[in-house]
Write a protein that holds these residues in place. Structure first.
Motif, mmCIF file in Angstrom:
data_model
loop_
_atom_site.group_PDB
_atom_site.id
_atom_site.type_symbol
_atom_site.label_atom_id
_atom_site.label_comp_id
_atom_site.label_asym_id
_atom_site.label_seq_id
_atom_site.Cartn_x
_atom_site.Cartn_y
_atom_site.Cartn_z
ATOM 1 N N UNK A 297 0.943 -1.005 0.077
ATOM 2 C CA UNK A 297 -0.076 0.042 0.030
ATOM 3 C C UNK A 297 0.963 1.112 -0.120
ATOM 4 N N UNK A 298 0.415 2.110 -0.763
ATOM 5 C CA UNK A 298 1.484 3.569 -0.866
ATOM 6 C C UNK A 298 0.401 4.593 -0.908
ATOM 7 N N UNK A 299 0.350 5.795 -0.085
ATOM 8 C CA UNK A 299 -0.553 6.968 -0.030
ATOM 9 C C UNK A 299 0.143 7.990 -0.439
ATOM 10 N N UNK A 300 -0.183 8.740 -1.334
ATOM 11 C CA UNK A 300 0.547 10.180 -1.570
ATOM 12 C C UNK A 300 -0.462 11.214 -1.456
ATOM 13 N N UNK A 301 -0.098 12.371 -0.810
ATOM 14 C CA UNK A 301 -0.858 13.460 -0.771
ATOM 15 C C UNK A 301 -0.061 14.730 -1.332
ATOM 16 N N UNK A 302 -0.759 15.305 -2.034
ATOM 17 C CA UNK A 302 -0.271 16.558 -2.783
ATOM 18 C C UNK A 302 -1.250 17.841 -2.311
#
Length: 135
Positions: A129-134
């Motif tokens: 799982x990988x979450x990114x926030x921009x």
């Protein structure tokens, strides 16, 4: 042989306000590093006119494995320059991949809130799982 200066050697005058009112931030994670950010603000009643706030300020920073800063991984100083609005950007490298770290900044006897950041997974890793926030 000592490798660090004693606290009194780099201490600055007492700060009578919270220069870290804007908080701290981190971003641009890679597998072995992150960027840490803060901005140093003068006292609200000075409007930038007070002499110590006109020039560059030396800000200390620490990065640790734990929120209590018992195990500091890296530390250093950075300049908060007036032409950059006394912003501080520290590019930290040499960290372990996919790992949480805690960081803080110090100016004189004032300490910022503690921030938490994480390095990216290793280039050859396949995280579930990988979450990114921009923003």
């Amino acid at each position: 042989m000592a490798t660090q200066l004693p606290r009194w050697a780099w201490a600055q005058a007492a700060v009578r306000h919270d220069p870290f009112r804007l908080g701290v931030a981190s971003g641009d994670p890679v597998h072995d590093g992150v960027v840490l950010w803060t901005r140093v603000l003068p006292p609200a009643d000075l409007a930038g006119a007070h002499a110590p706030w006109v020039g560059p300020l030396t800000v200390r920073w620490e990065l640790a494995d734990d929120a209590q800063f018992r195990h500091i991984v890296q530390q250093g100083t950075a300049m908060a320059l007036p032409e950059l609005g006394h912003s501080v950007h520290v590019e930290v490298a040499g960290l372990r991949p996919d790992r949480w770290y805690h960081y803080r900044f110090m100016l004189g006897d004032a300490t910022s809130p503690v921030g938490r950041t994480r390095t990216a997974p290793a280039p050859d890793a396949l995280p579930g799982r990988l979450r990114l926030v921009f923003a």
